[in-house]
Design a protein around this motif. Sequence first.
Motif, PDB file in Angstrom:
ATOM      1  N   THR A  45       0.860  -1.184   0.000  1.00 33.27           N
ATOM      2  CA  THR A  45       0.000   0.000   0.000  1.00 33.27           C
ATOM      3  C   THR A  45       0.894   1.232   0.000  1.00 33.27           C
ATOM      4  O   THR A  45       2.054   1.172   0.399  1.00 33.27           O
ATOM      5  CB  THR A  45      -0.920   0.043   1.230  1.00 33.27           C
ATOM      6  N   LEU A  46       0.352   2.359  -0.423  1.00 40.02           N
ATOM      7  CA  LEU A  46       1.087   3.619  -0.459  1.00 40.02           C
ATOM      8  C   LEU A  46       0.405   4.639   0.434  1.00 40.02           C
ATOM      9  O   LEU A  46      -0.821   4.745   0.440  1.00 40.02           O
ATOM     10  CB  LEU A  46       1.130   4.193  -1.877  1.00 40.02           C
ATOM     11  N   ASP A  47       1.208   5.397   1.195  1.00 37.65           N
ATOM     12  CA  ASP A  47       0.686   6.555   1.897  1.00 37.65           C
ATOM     13  C   ASP A  47       0.497   7.660   0.872  1.00 37.65           C
ATOM     14  O   ASP A  47       1.316   7.828  -0.027  1.00 37.65           O
ATOM     15  CB  ASP A  47       1.663   7.038   2.971  1.00 37.65           C
ATOM     16  N   GLU A  48      -0.562   8.409   1.021  1.00 32.49           N
ATOM     17  CA  GLU A  48      -0.791   9.522   0.099  1.00 32.49           C
ATOM     18  C   GLU A  48       0.254  10.610   0.304  1.00 32.49           C
ATOM     19  O   GLU A  48       0.666  10.893   1.422  1.00 32.49           O
ATOM     20  CB  GLU A  48      -2.189  10.106   0.311  1.00 32.49           C
ATOM     21  N   ASN A  49       0.673  11.219  -0.761  1.00 33.87           N
ATOM     22  CA  ASN A  49       1.643  12.305  -0.723  1.00 33.87           C
ATOM     23  C   ASN A  49       0.924  13.579  -0.304  1.00 33.87           C
ATOM     24  O   ASN A  49       0.009  14.032  -0.980  1.00 33.87           O
ATOM     25  CB  ASN A  49       2.289  12.460  -2.096  1.00 33.87           C
ATOM     26  N   SER A  50       1.352  14.166   0.820  1.00 30.23           N
ATOM     27  CA  SER A  50       0.690  15.372   1.310  1.00 30.23           C
ATOM     28  C   SER A  50       1.499  16.635   1.066  1.00 30.23           C
ATOM     29  O   SER A  50       1.070  17.714   1.410  1.00 30.23           O
ATOM     30  CB  SER A  50       0.399  15.236   2.807  1.00 30.23           C
ATOM     31  N   SER A  51       2.662  16.506   0.485  1.00 33.96           N
ATOM     32  CA  SER A  51       3.541  17.644   0.273  1.00 33.96           C
ATOM     33  C   SER A  51       4.276  17.481  -1.044  1.00 33.96           C
ATOM     34  O   SER A  51       4.489  16.374  -1.525  1.00 33.96           O
ATOM     35  CB  SER A  51       4.540  17.733   1.426  1.00 33.96           C
ATOM     36  N   LEU A  52       4.681  18.596  -1.601  1.00 30.56           N
ATOM     37  CA  LEU A  52       5.450  18.567  -2.835  1.00 30.56           C
ATOM     38  C   LEU A  52       6.827  17.948  -2.614  1.00 30.56           C
ATOM     39  O   LEU A  52       7.379  17.304  -3.493  1.00 30.56           O
ATOM     40  CB  LEU A  52       5.605  19.991  -3.378  1.00 30.56           C
ATOM     41  N   TRP A  53       7.389  18.088  -1.407  1.00 29.87           N
ATOM     42  CA  TRP A  53       8.752  17.669  -1.135  1.00 29.87           C
ATOM     43  C   TRP A  53       8.854  16.301  -0.485  1.00 29.87           C
ATOM     44  O   TRP A  53       9.939  15.779  -0.332  1.00 29.87           O
ATOM     45  CB  TRP A  53       9.446  18.696  -0.243  1.00 29.87           C
ATOM     46  N   ARG A  54       7.752  15.728  -0.085  1.00 28.12           N
ATOM     47  CA  ARG A  54       7.793  14.421   0.572  1.00 28.12           C
ATOM     48  C   ARG A  54       7.370  13.340  -0.399  1.00 28.12           C
ATOM     49  O   ARG A  54       6.391  13.488  -1.112  1.00 28.12           O
ATOM     50  CB  ARG A  54       6.851  14.422   1.775  1.00 28.12           C
ATOM     51  N   THR A  55       8.071  12.261  -0.407  1.00 28.43           N
ATOM     52  CA  THR A  55       7.724  11.179  -1.310  1.00 28.43           C
ATOM     53  C   THR A  55       6.731  10.227  -0.648  1.00 28.43           C
ATOM     54  O   THR A  55       6.598  10.196   0.570  1.00 28.43           O
ATOM     55  CB  THR A  55       8.972  10.387  -1.724  1.00 28.43           C
ATOM     56  N   ASP A  56       6.050   9.445  -1.461  1.00 29.77           N
ATOM     57  CA  ASP A  56       5.133   8.438  -0.942  1.00 29.77           C
ATOM     58  C   ASP A  56       5.916   7.342  -0.242  1.00 29.77           C
ATOM     59  O   ASP A  56       7.063   7.069  -0.572  1.00 29.77           O
ATOM     60  CB  ASP A  56       4.311   7.816  -2.078  1.00 29.77           C
ATOM     61  N   LYS A  57       5.279   6.720   0.739  1.00 24.62           N
ATOM     62  CA  LYS A  57       5.921   5.617   1.453  1.00 24.62           C
ATOM     63  C   LYS A  57       5.190   4.332   1.137  1.00 24.62           C
ATOM     64  O   LYS A  57       3.971   4.295   1.078  1.00 24.62           O
ATOM     65  CB  LYS A  57       5.921   5.885   2.946  1.00 24.62           C
ATOM     66  N   VAL A  58       5.947   3.278   0.934  1.00 24.11           N
ATOM     67  CA  VAL A  58       5.400   1.967   0.590  1.00 24.11           C
ATOM     68  C   VAL A  58       5.390   1.106   1.845  1.00 24.11           C
ATOM     69  O   VAL A  58       6.362   1.075   2.591  1.00 24.11           O
ATOM     70  CB  VAL A  58       6.254   1.290  -0.508  1.00 24.11           C
ATOM     71  N   HIS A  59       4.275   0.409   2.079  1.00 26.39           N
ATOM     72  CA  HIS A  59       4.142  -0.473   3.238  1.00 26.39           C
ATOM     73  C   HIS A  59       3.642  -1.835   2.772  1.00 26.39           C
ATOM     74  O   HIS A  59       2.855  -1.926   1.839  1.00 26.39           O
ATOM     75  CB  HIS A  59       3.139   0.094   4.247  1.00 26.39           C
ATOM     76  N   ALA A  60       4.083  -2.872   3.473  1.00 23.26           N
ATOM     77  CA  ALA A  60       3.571  -4.217   3.201  1.00 23.26           C
ATOM     78  C   ALA A  60       2.101  -4.265   3.610  1.00 23.26           C
ATOM     79  O   ALA A  60       1.719  -3.727   4.637  1.00 23.26           O
ATOM     80  CB  ALA A  60       4.374  -5.259   3.964  1.00 23.26           C
ATOM     81  N   ALA A  61       1.280  -4.907   2.800  1.00 26.44           N
ATOM     82  CA  ALA A  61      -0.157  -4.964   3.065  1.00 26.44           C
ATOM     83  C   ALA A  61      -0.554  -6.242   3.789  1.00 26.44           C
ATOM     84  O   ALA A  61      -1.723  -6.511   3.953  1.00 26.44           O
ATOM     85  CB  ALA A  61      -0.922  -4.841   1.754  1.00 26.44           C
ATOM     86  N   GLY A  62       0.386  -7.035   4.204  1.00 25.54           N
ATOM     87  CA  GLY A  62       0.083  -8.277   4.899  1.00 25.54           C
ATOM     88  C   GLY A  62       1.168  -9.288   4.634  1.00 25.54           C
ATOM     89  O   GLY A  62       2.189  -9.010   4.023  1.00 25.54           O
ATOM     90  N   SER A  63       0.929 -10.487   5.110  1.00 27.30           N
ATOM     91  CA  SER A  63       1.926 -11.531   4.890  1.00 27.30           C
ATOM     92  C   SER A  63       1.781 -12.124   3.489  1.00 27.30           C
ATOM     93  O   SER A  63       0.705 -12.081   2.892  1.00 27.30           O
ATOM     94  CB  SER A  63       1.788 -12.626   5.945  1.00 27.30           C
ATOM     95  N   ALA A  64       2.868 -12.673   3.010  1.00 29.16           N
ATOM     96  CA  ALA A  64       2.881 -13.257   1.676  1.00 29.16           C
ATOM     97  C   ALA A  64       2.086 -14.556   1.672  1.00 29.16           C
ATOM     98  O   ALA A  64       2.240 -15.387   2.564  1.00 29.16           O
ATOM     99  CB  ALA A  64       4.306 -13.528   1.242  1.00 29.16           C
ATOM    100  N   PRO A  65       1.205 -14.750   0.705  1.00 28.35           N
ATOM    101  CA  PRO A  65       0.450 -15.997   0.638  1.00 28.35           C
ATOM    102  C   PRO A  65       1.337 -17.172   0.240  1.00 28.35           C
ATOM    103  O   PRO A  65       2.416 -16.999  -0.325  1.00 28.35           O
ATOM    104  CB  PRO A  65      -0.596 -15.716  -0.445  1.00 28.35           C
ATOM    105  N   ALA A  66       0.885 -18.364   0.545  1.00 28.89           N
ATOM    106  CA  ALA A  66       1.652 -19.574   0.199  1.00 28.89           C
ATOM    107  C   ALA A  66       1.752 -19.696  -1.322  1.00 28.89           C
ATOM    108  O   ALA A  66       0.827 -19.349  -2.047  1.00 28.89           O
ATOM    109  CB  ALA A  66       0.966 -20.797   0.775  1.00 28.89           C
ATOM    110  N   GLY A  67       2.877 -20.161  -1.790  1.00 29.35           N
ATOM    111  CA  GLY A  67       3.070 -20.363  -3.218  1.00 29.35           C
ATOM    112  C   GLY A  67       3.498 -19.128  -3.971  1.00 29.35           C
ATOM    113  O   GLY A  67       3.609 -19.158  -5.186  1.00 29.35           O
ATOM    114  N   LEU A  68       3.752 -18.040  -3.263  1.00 33.67           N
ATOM    115  CA  LEU A  68       4.190 -16.802  -3.905  1.00 33.67           C
ATOM    116  C   LEU A  68       5.641 -16.960  -4.366  1.00 33.67           C
ATOM    117  O   LEU A  68       6.434 -17.660  -3.718  1.00 33.67           O
ATOM    118  CB  LEU A  68       4.080 -15.633  -2.937  1.00 33.67           C
TER     119      LEU A  68
END
Length: 73
Positions: A45-68
């Motif tokens: 998932t991505l945090d929304e960018n609230s400023s011109l100078w700040r970049t978006d942050k990426v976060h894991a959305a959960g654990s990896a499913p089996a067979g990935l």
Amino acid sequence: MTLIAEDLLLLLLDDAKGTVSTWGRTDAILGGAVLAELAVAGLVTLDENSSLWRTDKVHAAGSAPAGLDPVLA
């Protein structure tokens, strides 16, 4: 099924030399392809960018499913 990064790596290979093309930052290009694959799978998932100078942050959305794929896990 192959990953986007694997297909992209095949496109970047020089057929004559068997090495990766040196026209750009292939590490960033392949990393972006892996990130895109994770986004398509809904694993980040991505945090929304609230400023011109700040970049978006990426976060894991959960654990990896089996067979990935191990690269994505």
